[in-house]
Motif scaffolding. Structure first.
Motif, PDB file in Angstrom:
ATOM      1  N   ALA A   1      64.636-108.674  53.521  1.00 16.00           N
ATOM      2  CA  ALA A   1      64.293-107.497  52.728  1.00 16.00           C
ATOM      3  C   ALA A   1      62.780-107.298  52.753  1.00 16.00           C
ATOM      4  N   VAL A   2      62.374-106.069  53.033  1.00 18.29           N
ATOM      5  CA  VAL A   2      60.963-105.732  53.225  1.00 18.29           C
ATOM      6  C   VAL A   2      60.422-105.030  51.977  1.00 18.29           C
ATOM      7  N   MET A   3      59.215-105.443  51.579  1.00 19.78           N
ATOM      8  CA  MET A   3      58.610-104.836  50.390  1.00 19.78           C
ATOM      9  C   MET A   3      58.378-103.345  50.614  1.00 19.78           C
ATOM     10  N   LYS A   4      58.918-102.575  49.708  1.00 21.72           N
ATOM     11  CA  LYS A   4      58.687-101.132  49.669  1.00 21.72           C
ATOM     12  C   LYS A   4      58.871-100.713  48.229  1.00 21.72           C
ATOM     13  N   GLN A   5      57.846-100.142  47.651  1.00 20.51           N
ATOM     14  CA  GLN A   5      57.909 -99.784  46.242  1.00 20.51           C
ATOM     15  C   GLN A   5      58.851 -98.602  46.046  1.00 20.51           C
ATOM     16  N   ILE A   6      59.929 -98.839  45.350  1.00 19.91           N
ATOM     17  CA  ILE A   6      60.935 -97.829  45.029  1.00 19.91           C
ATOM     18  C   ILE A   6      60.921 -97.648  43.520  1.00 19.91           C
ATOM     19  N   ASP A   7      60.993 -96.410  43.068  1.00 20.24           N
ATOM     20  CA  ASP A   7      61.007 -96.154  41.636  1.00 20.24           C
ATOM     21  C   ASP A   7      62.411 -96.414  41.089  1.00 20.24           C
ATOM     22  N   VAL A   8      62.571 -97.534  40.409  1.00 18.74           N
ATOM     23  CA  VAL A   8      63.863 -97.889  39.812  1.00 18.74           C
ATOM     24  C   VAL A   8      63.800 -97.782  38.290  1.00 18.74           C
ATOM     25  N   GLU A   9      62.710 -97.219  37.793  1.00 12.73           N
ATOM     26  CA  GLU A   9      62.556 -97.091  36.345  1.00 12.73           C
ATOM     27  C   GLU A   9      63.707 -96.280  35.761  1.00 12.73           C
ATOM     28  N   GLY A  10      64.316 -96.831  34.733  1.00 14.52           N
ATOM     29  CA  GLY A  10      65.436 -96.171  34.086  1.00 14.52           C
ATOM     30  C   GLY A  10      66.775 -96.436  34.762  1.00 14.52           C
ATOM     31  N   GLU A  11      66.751 -97.137  35.896  1.00 12.06           N
ATOM     32  CA  GLU A  11      67.990 -97.471  36.606  1.00 12.06           C
ATOM     33  C   GLU A  11      68.229 -98.965  36.487  1.00 12.06           C
ATOM     34  N   ASP A  12      69.285 -99.340  35.817  1.00 14.89           N
ATOM     35  CA  ASP A  12      69.608-100.761  35.706  1.00 14.89           C
ATOM     36  C   ASP A  12      70.141-101.275  37.030  1.00 14.89           C
ATOM     37  N   PRO A  13      69.818-102.509  37.371  1.00 13.18           N
ATOM     38  CA  PRO A  13      70.383-103.096  38.584  1.00 13.18           C
ATOM     39  C   PRO A  13      71.907-103.173  38.443  1.00 13.18           C
ATOM     40  N   ASP A  14      72.584-103.208  39.577  1.00  7.50           N
ATOM     41  CA  ASP A  14      74.035-103.366  39.554  1.00  7.50           C
ATOM     42  C   ASP A  14      74.415-104.817  39.282  1.00  7.50           C
TER      43      ASP A  14
ATOM     44  N   THR B   1      59.571-104.138  44.617  1.00  6.06           N
ATOM     45  CA  THR B   1      60.928-103.936  45.103  1.00  6.06           C
ATOM     46  C   THR B   1      60.950-104.139  46.607  1.00  6.06           C
ATOM     47  N   TYR B   2      62.099-104.572  47.091  1.00 12.63           N
ATOM     48  CA  TYR B   2      62.286-104.879  48.500  1.00 12.63           C
ATOM     49  C   TYR B   2      63.561-104.202  48.971  1.00 12.63           C
ATOM     50  N   LEU B   3      63.542-103.675  50.199  1.00 13.12           N
ATOM     51  CA  LEU B   3      64.710-103.006  50.752  1.00 13.12           C
ATOM     52  C   LEU B   3      65.376-103.861  51.812  1.00 13.12           C
ATOM     53  N   THR B   4      66.700-103.943  51.733  1.00 19.15           N
ATOM     54  CA  THR B   4      67.471-104.640  52.751  1.00 19.15           C
ATOM     55  C   THR B   4      67.739-103.679  53.907  1.00 19.15           C
ATOM     56  N   THR B   5      68.341-104.190  54.944  1.00 19.52           N
ATOM     57  CA  THR B   5      68.809-103.334  56.028  1.00 19.52           C
ATOM     58  C   THR B   5      70.151-102.728  55.617  1.00 19.52           C
ATOM     59  N   GLU B   6      70.561-101.686  56.331  1.00 18.46           N
ATOM     60  CA  GLU B   6      71.876-101.090  56.085  1.00 18.46           C
ATOM     61  C   GLU B   6      72.980-102.107  56.402  1.00 18.46           C
ATOM     62  N   LYS B   7      72.746-102.926  57.438  1.00 13.81           N
ATOM     63  CA  LYS B   7      73.717-103.957  57.827  1.00 13.81           C
ATOM     64  C   LYS B   7      73.898-104.973  56.689  1.00 13.81           C
ATOM     65  N   ALA B   8      72.787-105.369  56.056  1.00 15.06           N
ATOM     66  CA  ALA B   8      72.866-106.303  54.929  1.00 15.06           C
ATOM     67  C   ALA B   8      73.619-105.674  53.762  1.00 15.06           C
TER      68      ALA B   8
END
Length: 137
Positions: free
Chosen positions: A68-81, A119-126
């Motif tokens: 997973a690669v660091m990329k700042q994503i705005d997750v404010e107000g969104e609870d993790p699953d 925040t970090y993004l996975t690949t679509e495959k992951a």
């Protein structure tokens, strides 16, 4: 001679700038990964839904996390699953991680529970592999 030095310095600086930051785990054998429904950012739900102990599942989680690669994503107000608790065989400190599970064909978002909010993004495959494990009934 000065221009050769200047070119060398520029090459080093350029290489440093293109380096991507990925999530890290301890260089120790993972014993299991516990998964729970998340209660929200900064908290770990101790009501475990499922425990993954087999090598294939552990490798799937490890690959998803460590690539997973660091990329700042705005997750404010969104609870993790989900909350993932990576536990090591030798009893080293665990790694609690939040997971926002992506839809099919999309990356998922990961974040350390204890951290600076990166925040970090996975690949679509992951994401696909995680969906198959977590959403199978």
């Amino acid at each position: 001679m000065k221009w050769i030095f200047t070119i060398g310095v520029l090459m080093v600086l350029t290489a440093c700038q293109t380096e991507v930051e990925t999530m890290v785990l301890l260089d120790e054998k993972i014993g299991k990964v516990e998964v729970s429904e998340s209660n929200g950012v900064g908290d770990v739900n101790t009501d475990i839904l499922e425990v993954f102990k087999d090598d294939k599942s552990i490798q799937t989680f490890q690959d998803a996390i460590e690539t997973a690669v660091m990329k700042q994503i705005d997750v404010e107000g969104e609870d993790p699953d989900y909350d993932l608790m990576v536990l090591y065989e030798e009893g080293y400190p665990s790694h609690p991680i939040h997971l926002w599970l992506g839809e099919e064909g999309e990356p998922s978002t990961l974040s350390y529970v204890v951290g600076e909010g990166e925040t970090y993004l996975t690949t679509e495959k992951a994401t696909q592999a995680l969906r198959e494990m977590l959403l199978s009934e």
